[in-house]
Design a protein around this motif. Structure first.
Motif, PDB file in Angstrom:
ATOM      1  N   VAL A   1       0.859  -1.133  -0.074  1.00 48.96           N
ATOM      2  CA  VAL A   1      -0.044  -0.226  -0.130  1.00 48.96           C
ATOM      3  C   VAL A   1       0.843   1.325   0.049  1.00 48.96           C
ATOM      4  CG1 VAL A   1      -1.617   1.408   1.422  1.00 48.96           C
ATOM      5  CG2 VAL A   1      -2.013  -1.006   1.185  1.00 48.96           C
ATOM      6  N   ASN A   2       0.549   2.167  -0.854  1.00 47.20           N
ATOM      7  CA  ASN A   2       1.255   3.183  -0.925  1.00 47.20           C
ATOM      8  C   ASN A   2       0.278   4.532  -0.870  1.00 47.20           C
ATOM      9  OD1 ASN A   2       3.074   5.255  -1.600  1.00 47.20           O
ATOM     10  ND2 ASN A   2       3.449   4.823  -3.752  1.00 47.20           N
ATOM     11  N   SER A   3       0.024   5.192   0.057  1.00 46.16           N
ATOM     12  CA  SER A   3       1.054   5.296   1.431  1.00 46.16           C
ATOM     13  C   SER A   3      -0.070   5.495   2.493  1.00 46.16           C
ATOM     14  CB  SER A   3       1.956   6.181   1.162  1.00 46.16           C
ATOM     15  OG  SER A   3       1.812   7.449   0.927  1.00 46.16           O
TER      16      SER A   3
ATOM     17  N   PHE B   1       9.714   3.053   4.630  1.00 44.54           N
ATOM     18  CA  PHE B   1       9.569   4.403   4.874  1.00 44.54           C
ATOM     19  C   PHE B   1      10.159   5.027   3.579  1.00 44.54           C
ATOM     20  CE2 PHE B   1      10.203   3.300   9.388  1.00 44.54           C
ATOM     21  CZ  PHE B   1       9.253   3.994   9.987  1.00 44.54           C
ATOM     22  N   ASP B   2       9.290   6.166   3.421  1.00 41.50           N
ATOM     23  CA  ASP B   2       9.679   6.974   2.218  1.00 41.50           C
ATOM     24  C   ASP B   2       9.873   8.070   2.750  1.00 41.50           C
ATOM     25  OD1 ASP B   2       9.427   8.783   0.129  1.00 41.50           O
ATOM     26  OD2 ASP B   2       8.319   7.669  -1.075  1.00 41.50           O
ATOM     27  N   PRO B   3      11.063   8.568   3.031  1.00 37.48           N
ATOM     28  CA  PRO B   3      11.515   9.801   4.060  1.00 37.48           C
ATOM     29  C   PRO B   3      11.568  11.137   2.783  1.00 37.48           C
ATOM     30  CG  PRO B   3      13.284   8.368   3.919  1.00 37.48           C
ATOM     31  CD  PRO B   3      12.476   7.799   2.849  1.00 37.48           C
TER      32      PRO B   3
ATOM     33  N   SER C   1      12.220  10.045  -9.449  1.00 36.63           N
ATOM     34  CA  SER C   1      11.857  10.961 -10.559  1.00 36.63           C
ATOM     35  C   SER C   1      11.533  12.550 -10.005  1.00 36.63           C
ATOM     36  CB  SER C   1      10.781  10.706 -11.838  1.00 36.63           C
ATOM     37  OG  SER C   1      11.394   9.288 -12.145  1.00 36.63           O
ATOM     38  N   ASN C   2      11.009  12.520  -8.946  1.00 38.10           N
ATOM     39  CA  ASN C   2      10.492  13.856  -8.286  1.00 38.10           C
ATOM     40  C   ASN C   2      11.901  14.596  -8.004  1.00 38.10           C
ATOM     41  OD1 ASN C   2       8.432  12.277  -7.496  1.00 38.10           O
ATOM     42  ND2 ASN C   2       8.762  12.267  -5.188  1.00 38.10           N
ATOM     43  N   LEU C   3      13.049  14.021  -7.953  1.00 40.00           N
ATOM     44  CA  LEU C   3      14.401  14.764  -7.645  1.00 40.00           C
ATOM     45  C   LEU C   3      14.513  15.881  -8.848  1.00 40.00           C
ATOM     46  CD1 LEU C   3      16.801  14.308  -5.673  1.00 40.00           C
ATOM     47  CD2 LEU C   3      17.842  13.349  -7.623  1.00 40.00           C
TER      48      LEU C   3
ATOM     49  N   VAL D   1      19.686  15.096 -18.599  1.00 39.59           N
ATOM     50  CA  VAL D   1      20.239  15.713 -17.429  1.00 39.59           C
ATOM     51  C   VAL D   1      19.303  14.985 -16.009  1.00 39.59           C
ATOM     52  CG1 VAL D   1      19.928  17.804 -15.957  1.00 39.59           C
ATOM     53  CG2 VAL D   1      20.831  17.927 -18.189  1.00 39.59           C
ATOM     54  N   ARG D   2      18.143  14.735 -16.313  1.00 40.71           N
ATOM     55  CA  ARG D   2      17.319  14.125 -15.368  1.00 40.71           C
ATOM     56  C   ARG D   2      18.056  12.741 -15.173  1.00 40.71           C
ATOM     57  NH1 ARG D   2      10.886  14.819 -15.703  1.00 40.71           N
ATOM     58  NH2 ARG D   2      11.216  13.808 -13.656  1.00 40.71           N
ATOM     59  N   GLU D   3      18.209  11.888 -16.088  1.00 45.41           N
ATOM     60  CA  GLU D   3      18.845  10.445 -15.903  1.00 45.41           C
ATOM     61  C   GLU D   3      20.056  10.702 -14.997  1.00 45.41           C
ATOM     62  OE1 GLU D   3      16.845   7.960 -16.160  1.00 45.41           O
ATOM     63  OE2 GLU D   3      15.224   9.238 -16.863  1.00 45.41           O
TER      64      GLU D   3
HETATM   65  N1  THG Z   1       6.574   8.496  -2.800  1.00 51.96           N
HETATM   66  C1  THG Z   1       5.741   7.709  -3.045  1.00 51.96           C
HETATM   67  N2  THG Z   1       4.972   7.324  -4.058  1.00 51.96           N
HETATM   68  C2  THG Z   1       4.831   8.228  -5.014  1.00 51.96           C
HETATM   69  C3  THG Z   1       5.846   9.388  -5.033  1.00 51.96           C
HETATM   70  C4  THG Z   1       6.878   9.573  -4.041  1.00 51.96           C
HETATM   71  N3  THG Z   1       4.006   8.154  -6.202  1.00 51.96           N
HETATM   72  C5  THG Z   1       4.051   9.206  -7.146  1.00 51.96           C
HETATM   73  C6  THG Z   1       5.524   9.805  -7.503  1.00 51.96           C
HETATM   74  N4  THG Z   1       6.163  10.289  -6.261  1.00 51.96           N
HETATM   75  C7  THG Z   1       6.319   8.739  -8.120  1.00 51.96           C
HETATM   76  N5  THG Z   1       6.017   8.613  -9.588  1.00 51.96           N
HETATM   77  C8  THG Z   1       6.291   9.323 -10.387  1.00 51.96           C
HETATM   78  C9  THG Z   1       6.033   9.174 -11.903  1.00 51.96           C
HETATM   79  C10 THG Z   1       6.470   9.919 -12.984  1.00 51.96           C
HETATM   80  C11 THG Z   1       7.016  11.072 -12.620  1.00 51.96           C
HETATM   81  C12 THG Z   1       7.617  11.467 -11.432  1.00 51.96           C
HETATM   82  C13 THG Z   1       7.204  10.451 -10.356  1.00 51.96           C
HETATM   83  C14 THG Z   1       7.533  12.129 -13.823  1.00 51.96           C
HETATM   84  N6  THG Z   1       6.767  12.017 -14.727  1.00 51.96           N
HETATM   85  C15 THG Z   1       7.171  12.792 -15.826  1.00 51.96           C
HETATM   86  C16 THG Z   1       7.017  14.378 -15.586  1.00 51.96           C
HETATM   87  O1  THG Z   1       6.404  14.857 -15.075  1.00 51.96           O
HETATM   88  O2  THG Z   1       8.061  14.977 -16.325  1.00 51.96           O
HETATM   89  C17 THG Z   1       6.079  12.730 -17.155  1.00 51.96           C
HETATM   90  C18 THG Z   1       6.406  12.602 -18.527  1.00 51.96           C
HETATM   91  C19 THG Z   1       5.327  12.077 -19.183  1.00 51.96           C
HETATM   92  O3  THG Z   1       4.322  12.404 -19.398  1.00 51.96           O
HETATM   93  O4  THG Z   1       5.732  10.998 -19.914  1.00 51.96           O
HETATM   94  O5  THG Z   1       8.565  12.679 -13.697  1.00 51.96           O
HETATM   95  O6  THG Z   1       7.838  10.373  -3.876  1.00 51.96           O
HETATM   96  N7  THG Z   1       5.598   6.771  -1.995  1.00 51.96           N
END
Ligand code: THG
Length: 409
Positions: free
Chosen positions: A164-166, A231-233, A273-275, A285-287
């Motif tokens: 379960v998230n979250s 944990f997701d900090p 990917s949030n980063l 750059v993202r990768e």
């Molecule tokens: N912690 C937990 N769950 C989560 C997150 C978290 N769930 C959602 C999210 N954060 C993690 N999932 C993503 C999925 C995609 C992207 C970032 C986080 C992303 N997507 C591209 C963008 O927005 O630029 C989309 C590009 C496209 O449309 O293809 O970066 O932190 N527990």
């Protein structure tokens, strides 16, 4: 028969000895002679490991490397997936999950939270469709939603041991404990976000404080198995131009180390990917940012992460000049790190724009029959229409297409 049973007794394998049709009181009398001094089987202590599953088990121990959780089946995280769900193109939406499996995902995150969608209905529909695809159903599922009713509806669809998230302490202890108890009852693992009544943890101290409090509540009040707590900090965006954000990655890495030392058996995850949100539109750059971040976070003990599995860069393959700039940002090594990376990002973008078009899936260049095989075996419906039009011209009867290339596949 009695001496045979005696052999098993001596090996400590037997709990109960008895008879069945065919055994007479004489048999039972003979058995009881042998078992007078025997001790029942002593079960071995189960080793404490995080065990997840779809149709297949995913057991996490010292030999498991970082576990990839596919992020693309998320209406908030993929424009393509959101469109497919909105248009009810479920076959094609399933191919997004399939692509992640092929790209190396070991868990699939599914998120249907969108103001325009009935999230609960879409979650149930999609999870049930996933269950019918063997390659996808093999993996554990991570139901991702901010709504409890969606999470619970998801849990009711899932076989095996899912995640379960979250949940979090956002609304206080009472709903947290209640939801955790229900999750335990469903037999799932849980992601706990570092969030409490005061808001999202964005410093090292706040992250520690919330994780410790959640851990205590879960392990004492709820009786939740510690190995099922993930944990997701909070992986938060860096390189945003706001000074307070500069240490976010470092804080995450440090709290990861702390969790592994202080909260026994708990796991650490995060949305990678949030980063790099502030570098949207520049995937190179993202990768590179993700690769650098993971390189350090995994060393600190990060166990799993929500990623785009098909797009993971390898740390050692990042060009040296880019690596240095990215590392400056991720590790907060100099005050002008963000500016310098933005400059580099512009340069990379310009090079890309003057270059040639992106390479399409290379299997599409294969002969017709091989393309049909590939689509069939991998369950990819996207190109069937065009390939079948071509096949109808090549083969005299439609049945020939079935009997030859499709059957061969
Ligand atoms: N912690 C937990 N769950 C989560 C997150 C978290 N769930 C959602 C999210 N954060 C993690 N999932 C993503 C999925 C995609 C992207 C970032 C986080 C992303 N997507 C591209 C963008 O927005 O630029 C989309 C590009 C496209 O449309 O293809 O970066 O932190 N527990």
């Amino acid at each position: 028969m009695a001496p045979k049973i005696f052999q098993y007794l001596n090996q400590g394998l037997v709990n109960i000895v008895g008879g069945c049709c065919g055994t007479t009181p004489e048999h039972i009398r003979a058995f009881s002679e042998f078992i007078k001094d025997a001790r029942p089987h002593i079960p071995s202590k189960p080793d404490i490991k995080t065990k997840l599953s779809g149709l297949n088990a995913l057991i996490m121990d010292q030999t498991t490397n970082f576990v990839n959780i596919g992020e693309r089946t998320n209406v908030a995280g993929s424009k393509k997936f959101a469109r497919l769900i909105r248009e009810e193109k479920y076959e094609e939406a399933l191919s997004v999950a399939q692509d992640q499996v092929e790209g190396g995902a070991q868990i699939i995150d599914v998120n249907m939270d969108d103001a325009m969608l009935d999230a609960k209905k879409e979650m149930v529909t999609f999870l049930n469709l996933m269950a019918a695809e063997p390659d996808i159903a093999a993996l554990p599922v991570m139901v991702d939603s901010s709504k409890w009713e969606v999470l619970e509806a998801g849990l009711k669809c899932l076989q095996g041991k899912s995640i379960v998230n979250s949940i979090s302490l956002k609304e206080g202890e009472e709903p947290f404990v209640k939801q955790a108890s229900a999750i335990k009852e469903y037999g799932a693992a849980v992601v706990v976000m570092a969030f409490d009544e005061k808001g999202q943890a964005d410093t090292l101290e706040r992250r520690k404080e919330i994780c410790q409090r959640a851990y205590n509540l879960l392990t004492t009040k709820v009786g939740f198995p510690a190995e099922d707590i993930i944990f997701d900090p909070n992986i938060l965006a860096i390189g945003t131009g706001i000074e307070e954000h500069n240490n976010y990655a470092i804080d995450y890495i440090n709290v990861t180390k702390w969790i592994k030392e202080h909260l026994p058996h708990a796991k650490v995850s995060g949305g990678v990917s949030n980063l790099s949100f502030s570098f949207r539109g520049n995937n190179q750059v993202r990768e590179a940012m993700h690769a650098v971040f993971l390189y350090h976070a995994i060393q600190a003990g990060m166990d799993m992460g929500i990623v785009n599995p098909g797009m993971l860069q390898i740390y050692d393959e990042i060009p040296a000049d880019l690596l240095e700039l990215v590392e400056d940002v991720v590790l907060n090594r100099r005050p002008d790190a963000t500016e310098r990376l933005i400059e580099k990002a512009e340069e990379i973008k310009d090079q890309k724009e003057s270059g040639t078009a992106v390479k399409k899936d290379s299997w599409r260049d294969n002969p017709l029959e091989e393309r049909l095989h590939h689509s069939l075996i991998k369950g990819i419906p996207d190109f069937l229409e065009e390939d079948l039009v071509e096949a109808r011209e090549k083969y005299e009867f439609a049945l020939d297409i079935i009997e030859q290339p499709l059957m061969d596949g």
